[in-house]
Design a protein around this motif. Structure first.
Motif, PDB file in Angstrom:
ATOM      1  N   VAL A  16       0.870  -1.177   0.000  1.00 34.17           N
ATOM      2  CA  VAL A  16       0.000   0.000   0.000  1.00 34.17           C
ATOM      3  C   VAL A  16       0.903   1.222   0.000  1.00 34.17           C
ATOM      4  O   VAL A  16       1.729   1.393   0.902  1.00 34.17           O
ATOM      5  CB  VAL A  16      -0.913   0.015   1.252  1.00 34.17           C
ATOM      6  N   VAL A  17       0.760   2.068  -1.024  1.00 30.90           N
ATOM      7  CA  VAL A  17       1.595   3.260  -1.152  1.00 30.90           C
ATOM      8  C   VAL A  17       0.704   4.491  -1.069  1.00 30.90           C
ATOM      9  O   VAL A  17      -0.288   4.605  -1.789  1.00 30.90           O
ATOM     10  CB  VAL A  17       2.385   3.262  -2.477  1.00 30.90           C
ATOM     11  N   PHE A  18       1.083   5.404  -0.176  1.00 31.25           N
ATOM     12  CA  PHE A  18       0.311   6.620   0.048  1.00 31.25           C
ATOM     13  C   PHE A  18       0.886   7.791  -0.732  1.00 31.25           C
ATOM     14  O   PHE A  18       2.070   7.807  -1.067  1.00 31.25           O
ATOM     15  CB  PHE A  18       0.307   6.970   1.547  1.00 31.25           C
ATOM     16  N   LYS A  19       0.039   8.762  -0.996  1.00 31.82           N
ATOM     17  CA  LYS A  19       0.494  10.002  -1.620  1.00 31.82           C
ATOM     18  C   LYS A  19       1.441  10.697  -0.654  1.00 31.82           C
ATOM     19  O   LYS A  19       1.314  10.569   0.566  1.00 31.82           O
ATOM     20  CB  LYS A  19      -0.698  10.903  -1.944  1.00 31.82           C
ATOM     21  N   SER A  20       2.379  11.444  -1.176  1.00 39.72           N
ATOM     22  CA  SER A  20       3.402  12.080  -0.331  1.00 39.72           C
ATOM     23  C   SER A  20       2.820  13.079   0.659  1.00 39.72           C
ATOM     24  O   SER A  20       3.428  13.356   1.687  1.00 39.72           O
ATOM     25  CB  SER A  20       4.457  12.759  -1.203  1.00 39.72           C
ATOM     26  N   THR A  21       1.636  13.596   0.390  1.00 37.94           N
ATOM     27  CA  THR A  21       1.009  14.583   1.268  1.00 37.94           C
ATOM     28  C   THR A  21       0.173  13.958   2.387  1.00 37.94           C
ATOM     29  O   THR A  21      -0.369  14.672   3.226  1.00 37.94           O
ATOM     30  CB  THR A  21       0.100  15.516   0.450  1.00 37.94           C
ATOM     31  N   THR A  22       0.082  12.634   2.424  1.00 40.12           N
ATOM     32  CA  THR A  22      -0.746  11.965   3.424  1.00 40.12           C
ATOM     33  C   THR A  22      -0.126  12.094   4.808  1.00 40.12           C
ATOM     34  O   THR A  22       1.067  11.875   4.996  1.00 40.12           O
ATOM     35  CB  THR A  22      -0.914  10.465   3.070  1.00 40.12           C
ATOM     36  N   THR A  23      -0.950  12.427   5.776  1.00 39.38           N
ATOM     37  CA  THR A  23      -0.482  12.602   7.153  1.00 39.38           C
ATOM     38  C   THR A  23      -0.299  11.253   7.840  1.00 39.38           C
ATOM     39  O   THR A  23      -0.897  10.240   7.448  1.00 39.38           O
ATOM     40  CB  THR A  23      -1.482  13.431   7.978  1.00 39.38           C
ATOM     41  N   ALA A  24       0.497  11.255   8.893  1.00 33.56           N
ATOM     42  CA  ALA A  24       0.712  10.040   9.688  1.00 33.56           C
ATOM     43  C   ALA A  24      -0.598   9.567  10.297  1.00 33.56           C
ATOM     44  O   ALA A  24      -0.844   8.361  10.400  1.00 33.56           O
ATOM     45  CB  ALA A  24       1.746  10.311  10.782  1.00 33.56           C
ATOM     46  N   GLU A  25      -1.452  10.491  10.680  1.00 34.65           N
ATOM     47  CA  GLU A  25      -2.740  10.130  11.278  1.00 34.65           C
ATOM     48  C   GLU A  25      -3.628   9.387  10.277  1.00 34.65           C
ATOM     49  O   GLU A  25      -4.299   8.420  10.622  1.00 34.65           O
ATOM     50  CB  GLU A  25      -3.473  11.374  11.803  1.00 34.65           C
ATOM     51  N   ALA A  26      -3.638   9.838   9.034  1.00 33.86           N
ATOM     52  CA  ALA A  26      -4.441   9.176   7.998  1.00 33.86           C
ATOM     53  C   ALA A  26      -3.910   7.772   7.731  1.00 33.86           C
ATOM     54  O   ALA A  26      -4.691   6.825   7.565  1.00 33.86           O
ATOM     55  CB  ALA A  26      -4.446  10.004   6.722  1.00 33.86           C
ATOM     56  N   ILE A  27      -2.594   7.611   7.718  1.00 38.36           N
ATOM     57  CA  ILE A  27      -1.988   6.293   7.513  1.00 38.36           C
ATOM     58  C   ILE A  27      -2.349   5.364   8.664  1.00 38.36           C
ATOM     59  O   ILE A  27      -2.724   4.208   8.454  1.00 38.36           O
ATOM     60  CB  ILE A  27      -0.462   6.406   7.332  1.00 38.36           C
ATOM     61  N   GLU A  28      -2.255   5.864   9.886  1.00 38.26           N
ATOM     62  CA  GLU A  28      -2.621   5.066  11.059  1.00 38.26           C
ATOM     63  C   GLU A  28      -4.079   4.618  10.989  1.00 38.26           C
ATOM     64  O   GLU A  28      -4.401   3.481  11.347  1.00 38.26           O
ATOM     65  CB  GLU A  28      -2.377   5.852  12.342  1.00 38.26           C
ATOM     66  N   GLN A  29      -4.958   5.484  10.514  1.00 43.38           N
ATOM     67  CA  GLN A  29      -6.371   5.131  10.423  1.00 43.38           C
ATOM     68  C   GLN A  29      -6.590   4.025   9.382  1.00 43.38           C
ATOM     69  O   GLN A  29      -7.358   3.094   9.616  1.00 43.38           O
ATOM     70  CB  GLN A  29      -7.233   6.347  10.088  1.00 43.38           C
ATOM     71  N   VAL A  30      -5.897   4.099   8.259  1.00 43.09           N
ATOM     72  CA  VAL A  30      -6.015   3.052   7.240  1.00 43.09           C
ATOM     73  C   VAL A  30      -5.494   1.730   7.806  1.00 43.09           C
ATOM     74  O   VAL A  30      -6.096   0.678   7.595  1.00 43.09           O
ATOM     75  CB  VAL A  30      -5.273   3.445   5.947  1.00 43.09           C
ATOM     76  N   GLU A  31      -4.395   1.787   8.556  1.00 40.25           N
ATOM     77  CA  GLU A  31      -3.870   0.574   9.202  1.00 40.25           C
ATOM     78  C   GLU A  31      -4.915  -0.037  10.138  1.00 40.25           C
ATOM     79  O   GLU A  31      -5.153  -1.248  10.111  1.00 40.25           O
ATOM     80  CB  GLU A  31      -2.601   0.885   9.986  1.00 40.25           C
ATOM     81  N   LYS A  32      -5.537   0.804  10.963  1.00 39.25           N
ATOM     82  CA  LYS A  32      -6.566   0.324  11.891  1.00 39.25           C
ATOM     83  C   LYS A  32      -7.742  -0.281  11.130  1.00 39.25           C
ATOM     84  O   LYS A  32      -8.300  -1.299  11.543  1.00 39.25           O
ATOM     85  CB  LYS A  32      -7.049   1.464  12.790  1.00 39.25           C
ATOM     86  N   VAL A  48      12.008   5.481   0.601  1.00 38.53           N
ATOM     87  CA  VAL A  48      11.799   5.806  -0.810  1.00 38.53           C
ATOM     88  C   VAL A  48      10.343   6.150  -1.075  1.00 38.53           C
ATOM     89  O   VAL A  48      10.037   6.987  -1.920  1.00 38.53           O
ATOM     90  CB  VAL A  48      12.246   4.626  -1.704  1.00 38.53           C
ATOM     91  N   LEU A  49       9.446   5.502  -0.354  1.00 40.33           N
ATOM     92  CA  LEU A  49       8.018   5.765  -0.515  1.00 40.33           C
ATOM     93  C   LEU A  49       7.347   5.717   0.842  1.00 40.33           C
ATOM     94  O   LEU A  49       7.935   5.271   1.824  1.00 40.33           O
ATOM     95  CB  LEU A  49       7.374   4.754  -1.484  1.00 40.33           C
ATOM     96  N   LYS A  50       6.127   6.183   0.896  1.00 41.13           N
ATOM     97  CA  LYS A  50       5.354   6.223   2.130  1.00 41.13           C
ATOM     98  C   LYS A  50       4.303   5.125   2.045  1.00 41.13           C
ATOM     99  O   LYS A  50       3.374   5.220   1.240  1.00 41.13           O
ATOM    100  CB  LYS A  50       4.679   7.595   2.264  1.00 41.13           C
ATOM    101  N   GLY A  51       4.473   4.058   2.848  1.00 38.32           N
ATOM    102  CA  GLY A  51       3.512   2.977   2.784  1.00 38.32           C
ATOM    103  C   GLY A  51       3.875   1.807   3.664  1.00 38.32           C
ATOM    104  O   GLY A  51       4.705   1.917   4.563  1.00 38.32           O
ATOM    105  N   PHE A  52       3.260   0.659   3.376  1.00 39.18           N
ATOM    106  CA  PHE A  52       3.512  -0.557   4.134  1.00 39.18           C
ATOM    107  C   PHE A  52       3.038  -1.765   3.348  1.00 39.18           C
ATOM    108  O   PHE A  52       2.296  -1.648   2.378  1.00 39.18           O
ATOM    109  CB  PHE A  52       2.816  -0.511   5.499  1.00 39.18           C
ATOM    110  N   SER A  53       3.491  -2.935   3.792  1.00 38.61           N
ATOM    111  CA  SER A  53       2.963  -4.176   3.240  1.00 38.61           C
ATOM    112  C   SER A  53       1.863  -4.640   4.180  1.00 38.61           C
ATOM    113  O   SER A  53       1.869  -4.313   5.364  1.00 38.61           O
ATOM    114  CB  SER A  53       4.067  -5.238   3.135  1.00 38.61           C
ATOM    115  N   ALA A  54       0.911  -5.384   3.639  1.00 39.13           N
ATOM    116  CA  ALA A  54      -0.193  -5.848   4.473  1.00 39.13           C
ATOM    117  C   ALA A  54      -0.902  -7.019   3.826  1.00 39.13           C
ATOM    118  O   ALA A  54      -0.942  -7.124   2.592  1.00 39.13           O
ATOM    119  CB  ALA A  54      -1.199  -4.719   4.705  1.00 39.13           C
ATOM    120  N   TRP A  55      -1.434  -7.907   4.652  1.00 39.52           N
ATOM    121  CA  TRP A  55      -2.376  -8.922   4.197  1.00 39.52           C
ATOM    122  C   TRP A  55      -3.724  -8.258   4.286  1.00 39.52           C
ATOM    123  O   TRP A  55      -4.155  -7.852   5.371  1.00 39.52           O
ATOM    124  CB  TRP A  55      -2.304 -10.168   5.069  1.00 39.52           C
ATOM    125  N   ILE A  56      -4.397  -8.126   3.163  1.00 42.46           N
ATOM    126  CA  ILE A  56      -5.672  -7.412   3.105  1.00 42.46           C
ATOM    127  C   ILE A  56      -6.736  -8.341   2.534  1.00 42.46           C
ATOM    128  O   ILE A  56      -6.497  -8.994   1.516  1.00 42.46           O
ATOM    129  CB  ILE A  56      -5.564  -6.156   2.222  1.00 42.46           C
TER     130      ILE A  56
END
Length: 98
Positions: free
Chosen positions: A31-47, A63-71
């Motif tokens: 999952v790769v986020f736009k560079s303008t995405t806040t840490a709070e928004a990323i945390e909410q998507v994780e939750k 290099v990028l803003k994101g994470f790996s995940a089983w979805i």
């Protein structure tokens, strides 16, 4: 599209598909986020992903803003519609030939 709308769409996608999603119906994604995405928004998507039966893996921030995940496969397209997410792609092994 507002963040609350995205969350509502995710909730309805899971409600339609049933309660618990078996592991075999989940896939590993990056999952790769736009560079303008806040840490709070990323945390909410994780939750949200964890709440839908997924699991967060490795975080990426060099290099990028994101994470790996089983979805759960049922919610990937809904997540992709998020205004915070640049893209989601299946995780795969990458090899090079010399």
């Amino acid at each position: 599209m507002k963040f609350a709308t995205i969350v509502a769409l995710l909730v309805s996608a899971v409600a339609v598909s049933g309660a618990a999603i078996p592991q075999e119906e989940s896939q590993s994604y990056i999952v790769v986020f736009k560079s303008t995405t806040t840490a709070e928004a990323i945390e909410q998507v994780e939750k949200d992903i964890v709440g839908f039966g997924g699991k967060i893996g490795q975080h990426y921030d060099t290099v990028l803003k994101g994470f790996s995940a089983w979805i759960p496969t049922q919610v990937v397209s809904t997540l992709s519609a998020s205004p915070f997410i640049a893209y989601i792609e299946e995780d795969a092994k990458v090899t090079t030939q010399i």
